[in-house]
Design a protein around this motif. Structure first.
Motif, PDB file in Angstrom:
ATOM      1  N   ILE A  31       0.471  -1.605   0.327  1.00 26.90           N
ATOM      2  CA  ILE A  31      -0.001  -0.083   0.010  1.00 26.90           C
ATOM      3  C   ILE A  31       1.087   1.212  -0.241  1.00 26.90           C
ATOM      4  O   ILE A  31       1.913   1.831   0.451  1.00 26.90           O
ATOM      5  N   ARG A  32       0.221   2.416  -1.386  1.00 31.78           N
ATOM      6  CA  ARG A  32       1.352   3.285  -0.829  1.00 31.78           C
ATOM      7  C   ARG A  32       0.014   4.704  -0.649  1.00 31.78           C
ATOM      8  O   ARG A  32      -0.596   4.642  -0.937  1.00 31.78           O
ATOM      9  N   MET A  33       1.194   5.255   0.507  1.00 31.78           N
ATOM     10  CA  MET A  33       0.097   6.214   0.792  1.00 31.78           C
ATOM     11  C   MET A  33       0.877   7.597  -0.118  1.00 31.78           C
ATOM     12  O   MET A  33       1.476   7.940   0.767  1.00 31.78           O
ATOM     13  N   THR A  34       0.130   8.887  -0.395  1.00 31.86           N
ATOM     14  CA  THR A  34       0.886   9.854  -1.116  1.00 31.86           C
ATOM     15  C   THR A  34       0.048  10.994  -0.139  1.00 31.86           C
ATOM     16  O   THR A  34      -1.783  11.451  -0.367  1.00 31.86           O
ATOM     17  N   LEU A  35       1.054  11.963   0.066  1.00 32.00           N
ATOM     18  CA  LEU A  35      -0.114  13.191   0.715  1.00 32.00           C
ATOM     19  C   LEU A  35       0.302  14.340   0.874  1.00 32.00           C
ATOM     20  O   LEU A  35       0.947  14.663  -1.071  1.00 32.00           O
ATOM     21  N   GLU A  36      -1.450  15.029   0.184  1.00 33.34           N
ATOM     22  CA  GLU A  36      -1.431  15.997  -1.107  1.00 33.34           C
ATOM     23  C   GLU A  36      -0.973  17.039  -0.136  1.00 33.34           C
ATOM     24  O   GLU A  36      -1.327  17.171   0.981  1.00 33.34           O
ATOM     25  N   LYS A  65      -5.250  14.761   3.182  1.00 34.55           N
ATOM     26  CA  LYS A  65      -5.440  14.786   2.229  1.00 34.55           C
ATOM     27  C   LYS A  65      -4.773  14.518   1.633  1.00 34.55           C
ATOM     28  O   LYS A  65      -3.773  14.066   1.668  1.00 34.55           O
ATOM     29  N   VAL A  66      -4.976  13.076   1.607  1.00 28.51           N
ATOM     30  CA  VAL A  66      -4.318  11.658   1.083  1.00 28.51           C
ATOM     31  C   VAL A  66      -4.420  10.795   0.037  1.00 28.51           C
ATOM     32  O   VAL A  66      -5.171  11.386  -0.464  1.00 28.51           O
ATOM     33  N   SER A  67      -3.853  11.010  -1.044  1.00 30.30           N
ATOM     34  CA  SER A  67      -3.953   8.871  -1.875  1.00 30.30           C
ATOM     35  C   SER A  67      -3.485   8.315  -1.966  1.00 30.30           C
ATOM     36  O   SER A  67      -2.279   8.121  -1.353  1.00 30.30           O
ATOM     37  N   LEU A  68      -4.163   7.222  -2.120  1.00 30.50           N
ATOM     38  CA  LEU A  68      -3.733   5.414  -1.681  1.00 30.50           C
ATOM     39  C   LEU A  68      -3.550   5.304  -3.236  1.00 30.50           C
ATOM     40  O   LEU A  68      -4.301   5.104  -4.127  1.00 30.50           O
ATOM     41  N   SER A  69      -2.923   3.832  -3.388  1.00 29.83           N
ATOM     42  CA  SER A  69      -2.350   3.337  -4.226  1.00 29.83           C
ATOM     43  C   SER A  69      -1.996   1.614  -3.459  1.00 29.83           C
ATOM     44  O   SER A  69      -1.788   1.638  -2.321  1.00 29.83           O
ATOM     45  N   GLY A  70      -2.378   0.857  -4.459  1.00 24.95           N
ATOM     46  CA  GLY A  70      -1.699  -0.493  -3.653  1.00 24.95           C
ATOM     47  C   GLY A  70      -2.678  -0.710  -3.024  1.00 24.95           C
ATOM     48  O   GLY A  70      -2.255  -1.954  -2.338  1.00 24.95           O
ATOM     49  N   LEU A  71      -3.962  -0.354  -2.645  1.00 25.54           N
ATOM     50  CA  LEU A  71      -5.334  -1.366  -2.694  1.00 25.54           C
ATOM     51  C   LEU A  71      -6.125  -2.093  -3.098  1.00 25.54           C
ATOM     52  O   LEU A  71      -5.486  -2.558  -4.610  1.00 25.54           O
ATOM     53  N   LEU A  72      -5.856  -2.862  -2.398  1.00 19.39           N
ATOM     54  CA  LEU A  72      -7.142  -4.237  -2.957  1.00 19.39           C
ATOM     55  C   LEU A  72      -8.367  -3.936  -4.267  1.00 19.39           C
ATOM     56  O   LEU A  72      -9.616  -3.033  -3.067  1.00 19.39           O
ATOM     57  N   ILE A 338       9.603  12.074  -2.289  1.00 22.11           N
ATOM     58  CA  ILE A 338       8.720  13.205  -2.961  1.00 22.11           C
ATOM     59  C   ILE A 338       9.054  13.494  -4.506  1.00 22.11           C
ATOM     60  O   ILE A 338       9.831  13.603  -5.001  1.00 22.11           O
ATOM     61  N   SER A 339       7.602  13.466  -5.106  1.00 21.09           N
ATOM     62  CA  SER A 339       6.924  13.480  -6.261  1.00 21.09           C
ATOM     63  C   SER A 339       7.579  14.934  -7.122  1.00 21.09           C
ATOM     64  O   SER A 339       7.828  14.713  -8.290  1.00 21.09           O
ATOM     65  N   SER A 345       5.375  10.866  -0.642  1.00 25.22           N
ATOM     66  CA  SER A 345       4.451   9.637  -0.512  1.00 25.22           C
ATOM     67  C   SER A 345       4.742   8.891   0.365  1.00 25.22           C
ATOM     68  O   SER A 345       5.747   8.449   0.102  1.00 25.22           O
ATOM     69  N   PHE A 346       4.423   7.459   0.966  1.00 23.36           N
ATOM     70  CA  PHE A 346       5.182   6.927   1.531  1.00 23.36           C
ATOM     71  C   PHE A 346       4.627   5.458   0.828  1.00 23.36           C
ATOM     72  O   PHE A 346       3.179   5.558   0.800  1.00 23.36           O
TER      73      PHE A 346
END
Length: 460
Positions: A31-36, A65-72, A338-339, A345-346
DNA sequence: TCTGCTCCCACCTTTGAACCGG
DNA sequence: ACCGGTTCAAAGGTGGGAGCAG
């Protein structure tokens, strides 16, 4: 608005059949979480973010505010946030900088804000940014609205939990992955102390537009009492003066650069590597030796980005963590990327994490709890991997990774019923129960999840 | 006297209902 | 009847300032 605690009675049954039958289905991927709005957060953090807390509750700004990736995609998740004390101190604003004013007050009831979309499919969480705009902070310990209770003049940082669970009732058997972002650290205040923060808030918060210089509030400014120079220093005009002065050059770029998202980000793109402590009032304090041993400092704070394996308890044993030279609050300086586009993101490094609290199974005393067991910011995978090996042991590793529990904190602060009320719903929990009682921990077994502070409150 | 907190204020944005036209 | 756009008022968020309490 609904209190999860109210649902506790529903927590005492066995895990849902789907989970019991196919536990692997609940194992986490990467799972990857990115801080907006990272740059905005950084801008605030460089000065020393302050968040107003009021009795009726005040929103955060910047808000989480974050965004997520890597979730099922097809799995359901619950998304929560809570506030973690940054250290064990109370602060005061003195002569343009923050100073330690003593030990922190006993932590108020720890509450967790549940994202109103929870539970939702992974696809839902990943399709757009997740905002905690409506999260409110309060200093009212008797708050009935589910706002997060904080102490004024104390430092905190938000902690995000993503939990794979079909519903609120199955949370306690589910896998927690926790993320923090060091730039989101803030000081809770009832009135702004640092005029630079006030200026930043006014400049960037649309609700505060009425206080901007270029606004239409000339009448308001004209009515201001010029008698008190100290007060006048807080007016936007005065702030402008300070902004132009060389003494505040460290934040000047931040102010001027943030003329719209794109322009700001473009200018800030190369500045992401700037050490916060170089400009931060906190850094200044450290330089003066005021808080050299404070875990809150960027130089002493954990620089590993790791998920929190255990949800927040009522009280965070920060002194203890401090004592062992590590902050119990994970941050994400390392392991995060840091994009350069205003997002930080983490990525979770733990494929699977057992998350059911098992506080005492391994007798986690000060010597074996907390991040001090980690080999180092860049080498904690071994420890985390243990979570995989012991995933079936209901989160033993949780406390190896991070044990924020305080034995000094009176348990009476928990409004939930005592642990004895909850029979272990799981064979594995029987032993922990005994030990939990022995150690006076309230969450030594799975059955106590329902009263676990992480779920003391939720907002709908 | 000082510091921190609470309340109230004016100003602003957000939100949602009502309305209108296609 | 439905849909999309606009208008408007209410609700709610904001920091400032005065006053109060410890």
């Amino acid at each position: 608005m609904q209190s999860i605690r109210e649902l506790k009675s529903n927590f005492s049954g066995p895990p849902p059949a789907s989970m019991a039958a196919c536990p692997d289905a609940y194992l986490q991927g990467s799972i990857r979480m990115t801080l907006e709005d990272t740059d905005l957060w950084k801008t605030f953090n460089e000065i020393g973010t302050e968040m107003i807390i009021t009795k009726p509750g005040r929103r955060m700004f910047p808000h989480c505010k974050v965004s997520l990736s890597g979730l099922l995609q097809c799995a359901k998740y619950i998304f929560l946030v809570d506030m973690v004390p940054e250290d064990g101190f109370r602060y005061k604003w003195n002569k343009e900088k923050w100073e330690v004013a003593g030990k922190a007050e006993p932590q108020p009831p720890c509450r967790t804000y549940l994202h109103p979309d929870s539970p939702a499919l992974g696809s839902h969480w990943m399709k757009q940014s997740i905002s905690f705009l409506k999260l409110k902070l309060t200093n009212n310990t008797l708050d009935q609205h589910g706002h997060i209770i904080l102490h004024s003049m104390h430092r905190y940082h938000p902690r995000f939990h993503i939990v794979q669970a079909d519903d609120l009732f199955s949370v306690r058997w589910s896998v927690f992955q926790t993320f923090t972002f060091p730039e989101t650290t803030f000081t809770a205040v009832t009135a702004y102390q640092n005029t630079k923060i006030t200026k930043l808030k006014i400049d960037h918060n649309p609700f505060a537009k009425g206080f901007r210089d270029e606004g239409t509030n000339k009448k308001r400014h004209a009515n201001k009492n010029p008698a008190c120079p100290e007060k006048r220093a807080k007016t936007p005009d005065a702030l402008n003066d300070s902004k132009d002065s060389s003494s505040s050059g460290f934040c000047q770029s931040s102010y001027e650069g943030y003329e719209g998202e794109e322009g700001y980000l473009a200018k800030r793109k190369d500045g992401v590597a700037v050490k916060e402590e170089q400009y931060s009032p906190w850094g200044a304090e450290r330089q003066q030796g005021v808080r050299t041993d404070s875990p809150a400092g960027a130089d002493t704070r954990d620089i590993y980005s790791t998920e929190q394996l255990v949800p927040a308890p009522a009280s965070y044993q920060l002194y203890r963590a401090h004592e062992y030279g590590k902050s119990p609050s994970p941050s994400s300086s390392i392991g995060s990327s840091i994009s350069g586009s205003g997002r930080r993101s983490f990525e979770s490094r733990v494929p699977e994490i057992a998350s059911v609290p098992d506080h005492d199974l391994s007798k986690p005393g000060p010597s074996n709890c907390g991040p001090q067991h980690l080999a180092g910011p860049q080498d904690y995978s071994g420890v985390l991997n243990m979570t995989m090996a012991q995933a079936g042991k209901s989160g033993v590793i949780s406390h190896h990774i991070y044990s924020p529990y305080s034995t000094e904190q009176p348990l009476g602060q928990w409004s939930g019923p005592g642990s004895a009320q909850y029979a272990p719903p799981h064979p594995l929990t029987a032993d922990y129960t005994t030990q939990a009682v022995h150690h006076s921990y309230h969450h030594g077994n799975v059955g106590e999840w329902s009263q676990y502070p992480l779920f003391s409150y939720s907002c709908w």
